[in-house]
Design a protein around this motif. Sequence first.
Motif, PDB file in Angstrom:
ATOM      1  N   SER A 168       0.841  -1.192   0.000  1.00  0.00           N
ATOM      2  CA  SER A 168       0.000   0.000   0.000  1.00  0.00           C
ATOM      3  C   SER A 168       0.877   1.243   0.000  1.00  0.00           C
ATOM      4  CB  SER A 168      -0.899  -0.002   1.239  1.00  0.00           C
ATOM      5  OG  SER A 168      -1.508   1.257   1.399  1.00  0.00           O
ATOM      6  N   ILE A 169       0.506   2.232  -0.802  1.00  0.00           N
ATOM      7  CA  ILE A 169       1.279   3.475  -0.824  1.00  0.00           C
ATOM      8  C   ILE A 169       1.014   4.313   0.419  1.00  0.00           C
ATOM      9  CG2 ILE A 169       1.424   3.551  -3.333  1.00  0.00           C
ATOM     10  CD1 ILE A 169      -0.815   5.672  -3.276  1.00  0.00           C
ATOM     11  N   PHE A 170      -0.050   4.018   1.148  1.00  0.00           N
ATOM     12  CA  PHE A 170      -0.412   4.802   2.329  1.00  0.00           C
ATOM     13  C   PHE A 170       0.210   4.262   3.607  1.00  0.00           C
ATOM     14  CE2 PHE A 170      -3.910   5.190  -0.728  1.00  0.00           C
ATOM     15  CZ  PHE A 170      -3.783   6.534  -1.006  1.00  0.00           C
ATOM     16  N   SER A 171       0.314   2.928   3.710  1.00  0.00           N
ATOM     17  CA  SER A 171       0.786   2.356   4.971  1.00  0.00           C
ATOM     18  C   SER A 171       2.000   1.439   4.816  1.00  0.00           C
ATOM     19  CB  SER A 171      -0.339   1.548   5.613  1.00  0.00           C
ATOM     20  OG  SER A 171      -0.641   0.425   4.788  1.00  0.00           O
ATOM     21  N   ASN A 172       2.386   1.163   3.585  1.00  0.00           N
ATOM     22  CA  ASN A 172       3.469   0.232   3.274  1.00  0.00           C
ATOM     23  C   ASN A 172       3.160  -1.196   3.743  1.00  0.00           C
ATOM     24  OD1 ASN A 172       5.879  -0.227   1.902  1.00  0.00           O
ATOM     25  ND2 ASN A 172       7.070  -0.176   3.780  1.00  0.00           N
ATOM     26  N   LYS A 173       1.883  -1.482   3.989  1.00  0.00           N
ATOM     27  CA  LYS A 173       1.469  -2.839   4.362  1.00  0.00           C
ATOM     28  C   LYS A 173       1.229  -3.654   3.103  1.00  0.00           C
ATOM     29  CE  LYS A 173      -0.612  -1.617   8.750  1.00  0.00           C
ATOM     30  NZ  LYS A 173      -1.818  -1.620   9.559  1.00  0.00           N
TER      31      LYS A 173
END
Length: 194
Positions: A168-173
Amino acid sequence: MLVHWIPETRNTLPANVTHQVGIGAFVMNDKREVLVVQEKIGKLHGIGLWKFPSGVINEGEDIFAGAVREVKEETGIDTEFVEVLAFSESQKSFFEKSDLFFFCMLRPRSFEIQMQELEIEAAQWMPIEEYAAQPFIQEPGLLKYGVNICFAKIVKGYGGFSGVPTRSIFSNKPSYLYLNGSYLNQSLHSGKDS
């Protein structure tokens, strides 16, 4: 809105209140039989409709994992996710909330049905032609389009959307990008990621 979900049995309230993400699982064996169920509760109970196993994705669950889980829960069949064949979006349709529904193709890994008795009235393997001939499936709408896509997949080689692990670009998850399989194969063979 959540009050509508409260059944007389176990509480199945979803964690989200603005929308739901659901799946329908197209599972076909080597005999061209599809895995189908009849519901014990809800709007489809008692109308004689055989349908694909389906359900709602749990909070934090990926589409492919939810599809595999729902098939296992309803029928006891172990499956492997193949691809998303199509999806639909409707606004203010499910208790006035948004509904995203993904038609997923799964490959069976087991074949002996062990039906979940809480939600499922009956489960069986059915010839795909018999499934498609049901009156409810013949009516114009989501079910007819869904079966047409399944036929396009098995007869004409229609390419759906495969899940590619990413972040994810938002959380790096960890997350998944679903893209057309022909693009994926093409870029893998050419060595390009563009």
